[in-house]
Design an enzyme around this catalytic site. Structure first.
Site, mmCIF file in Angstrom:
data_model
loop_
_atom_site.group_PDB
_atom_site.id
_atom_site.type_symbol
_atom_site.label_atom_id
_atom_site.label_comp_id
_atom_site.label_asym_id
_atom_site.label_seq_id
_atom_site.Cartn_x
_atom_site.Cartn_y
_atom_site.Cartn_z
ATOM 1 N N GLU A 1 0.792 -0.938 0.297
ATOM 2 C CA GLU A 1 -0.245 0.018 -0.217
ATOM 3 C C GLU A 1 0.668 1.104 -0.291
ATOM 4 O OE1 GLU A 1 -3.940 -0.446 2.581
ATOM 5 O OE2 GLU A 1 -1.994 -1.278 3.386
ATOM 6 N N LYS B 1 -11.888 3.588 1.096
ATOM 7 C CA LYS B 1 -10.287 3.204 0.458
ATOM 8 C C LYS B 1 -11.241 1.623 0.043
ATOM 9 C CE LYS B 1 -6.480 1.741 2.695
ATOM 10 N NZ LYS B 1 -5.143 1.245 3.527
#
Length: 119
Positions: A21, A98
């Site tokens: 990420e 997200k």
């Protein structure tokens, strides 16, 4: 209290607890509801007496694109504080989406919603 809403602000950020990420980044989506008194601006038809939502949008995108954090809770808090720095904004609701979260099962979205005020 009146409300000014911005929905679907999109920016690429490098937030998350996993190395992938942080390295690759992903798209985050932010919704805001700003609480303020719009009567002075309406009475005078004067932008300087309300919140300039275009500037708020740019600042929020800069926060998302900025310094990485592990948690979207932290990101939401940073966004809330950025919004409350604007004179006249008494309260803000922030939703951080997200949609590309690293989850191993099918899902539509992950969100964190916070409400902060000057009080």
């Amino acid at each position: 209290m009146d409300r000014v809403a911005l929905r679907g602000l999109r920016a690429r950020g490098h937030h998350g607890v996993f190395a992938q990420e942080r390295e690759e980044g992903q798209t985050f989506v932010v919704d805001l509801v700003l609480g303020l008194d719009t009567r002075p601006a309406a009475a005078a038809d004067d932008l300087t007496k309300t919140v300039h939502y275009g500037i708020v949008a740019e600042e929020v995108v800069a926060v998302v694109q900025g310094e990485p954090v592990d948690l979207i809770e932290t990101l939401a808090e940073r966004i809330a504080q950025t919004c409350l720095a604007h004179e006249g904004v008494e309260e803000v609701e922030v939703v951080v989406h997200k949609p590309e979260a690293p989850i191993t099962v099918p899902f539509d979205d992950v969100t964190v919603t916070i409400t902060r005020s000057r009080v």
